[in-house]
Design a protein around this motif. Structure first.
Motif, PDB file in Angstrom:
ATOM      1  N   UNK A  20     -13.248  55.062  12.720  1.00  0.00           N
ATOM      2  CA  UNK A  20     -13.579  53.779  12.085  1.00  0.00           C
ATOM      3  C   UNK A  20     -13.243  53.824  10.597  1.00  0.00           C
ATOM      4  N   UNK A  21     -13.532  54.942   9.949  1.00  0.00           N
ATOM      5  CA  UNK A  21     -13.222  55.083   8.523  1.00  0.00           C
ATOM      6  C   UNK A  21     -11.720  54.985   8.282  1.00  0.00           C
ATOM      7  N   UNK A  22     -10.925  55.591   9.155  1.00  0.00           N
ATOM      8  CA  UNK A  22      -9.467  55.523   9.010  1.00  0.00           C
ATOM      9  C   UNK A  22      -8.992  54.078   9.111  1.00  0.00           C
ATOM     10  N   UNK A  23      -9.547  53.338  10.082  1.00  0.00           N
ATOM     11  CA  UNK A  23      -9.162  51.926  10.224  1.00  0.00           C
ATOM     12  C   UNK A  23      -9.506  51.139   8.964  1.00  0.00           C
ATOM     13  N   UNK A  24     -10.691  51.369   8.412  1.00  0.00           N
ATOM     14  CA  UNK A  24     -11.117  50.630   7.220  1.00  0.00           C
ATOM     15  C   UNK A  24     -10.275  51.006   6.008  1.00  0.00           C
ATOM     16  N   UNK A  25      -9.813  52.242   5.949  1.00  0.00           N
ATOM     17  CA  UNK A  25      -8.943  52.619   4.827  1.00  0.00           C
ATOM     18  C   UNK A  25      -7.606  51.906   4.922  1.00  0.00           C
ATOM     19  N   UNK A  26      -7.081  51.769   6.119  1.00  0.00           N
ATOM     20  CA  UNK A  26      -5.827  51.018   6.265  1.00  0.00           C
ATOM     21  C   UNK A  26      -6.044  49.534   5.962  1.00  0.00           C
TER      22      UNK A  26
END
Length: 332
Positions: A20-26
């Protein structure tokens, strides 16, 4: 349990939080790309808008640092890197902090120069759809559009940073807070110019720059102390991490331990733990007892993966040995 050095797989809950954190960073990078372009097109000669634009550019550093670190942390330890690659989180944290601090210091100099020399930034007009519009309205409108998403992103990332014990993600959440505060400051600065307050623009830019410097200094200090192996702290760096006390409490409860003291250093997402144990007289632990105690310590917290138990005759001073201040207080 087969011994391992450095966690190569996260528990399912943390693995989902990481995805989820990776998605939010993108999502953050995509938002910033739009915001940077929009602010650049309308910033004119405003110091506050210039500072906001540079701050948006700097906001790209934490997401990229996080995404790069994520690609490295789960690589398996090697003979060359026996502790694994978890320190990449700390290195990324340091890079983000230095970038923020350096650019913030430059903006303070630039904004203060404008105030000292009494620069009067002109804000002209543009023709849009056949209508003449004061450019300040477009500036304030553009900055208003950049406020809601950073507030949302910051709240979500703060929760994920706590879940993952990720200080780069925490720095990014802090940066999102700076983003919307910067936007609000820019609106005040441009509005001040519209009201005839020439100094409002440089003053707003100075406020923005000071916020960037504070964020940079705080994150740079936290990253440096972690890389210097200070005691492990909570993800926000405010308090000693409770895992140290949990491990010591468990080990003290074993029937064959007399004194226990642990030192824990932050490797990134995981901790490296060294627990020193003074056994009771005549009750030296067997290999099986040490293995059982080690496995139980690992179960105390998902971040505890790299741990060694050291039977010893006297506790080192740094973990509460007889020469420590804590022991001295007990002896008074």
């Amino acid at each position: 349990m087969k011994p391992r050095f450095g966690r190569v797989e996260l528990p399912e809950r943390q693995a989902e939080a990481l995805r989820r954190a990776i998605r939010f960073e993108w999502f953050t990078i995509a938002f910033l790309a739009v915001a940077i372009t929009m602010v650049y097109l309308v910033m004119g000669s405003s110091q506050a808008m210039k500072a906001a634009w540079i701050e948006d550019l700097l906001s790209l550093a934490p997401p990229f640092a996080f995404l790069l670190a994520v690609r490295l942390v789960n690589k398996k330890p090697t003979p060359k890197y026996p502790y694994g690659y978890h320190r990449s989180v700390g290195v990324a944290h340091l890079v983000a902090g230095v970038a923020l601090f350096t650019m913030g210091a430059f903006l303070i100099y630039d904004s203060a120069s404008g105030l000292i020399t009494a620069e009067h930034p002109p804000i002209g007009s543009v023709v849009l759809f056949g209508q003449t519009i004061w450019l300040g309205w477009l500036m304030m409108g553009a900055m208003a559009l950049t406020i809601p998403l950073p507030i949302y992103f910051g709240r979500v990332k703060m929760q994920l940073a706590k879940e993952l014990h990720d200080k780069v993600l925490f720095a990014d959440a802090d940066m999102n807070k700076a983003d919307w505060m910067t936007a609000a400051g820019s609106i005040v600065g441009v509005g001040g110019i519209g009201l005839g307050l020439w100094w409002a623009d440089s003053a707003a830019a100075l406020f923005i720059a000071a916020s960037i410097v504070m964020d940079g200094f705080k994150n740079m200090k936290a990253a440096i102390t972690d890389l210097m192996d200070t005691r492990a702290t909570t993800f926000d760096g405010d308090e000693p991490h409770p895992v140290t006390a949990k491990i010591d409490e468990y080990l003290r409860s074993l029937p064959w331990t007399l004194e226990v003291g642990s030192r824990v250093r932050d490797q990134g997402h995981v901790f490296h733990v060294e627990s020193f144990i003074v056994p009771r007289h005549g009750m030296e632990p067997s290999i099986a007892q040490l293995v059982e105690a080690r496995d139980a310590c690992i179960e105390q917290d998902w971040k505890v993966q790299d741990i060694v138990l050291v039977p010893i005759d006297v506790l080192p001073e740094e973990v509460g040995g007889p020469d420590s201040s804590r022991q001295s207080e007990r002896n008074r």
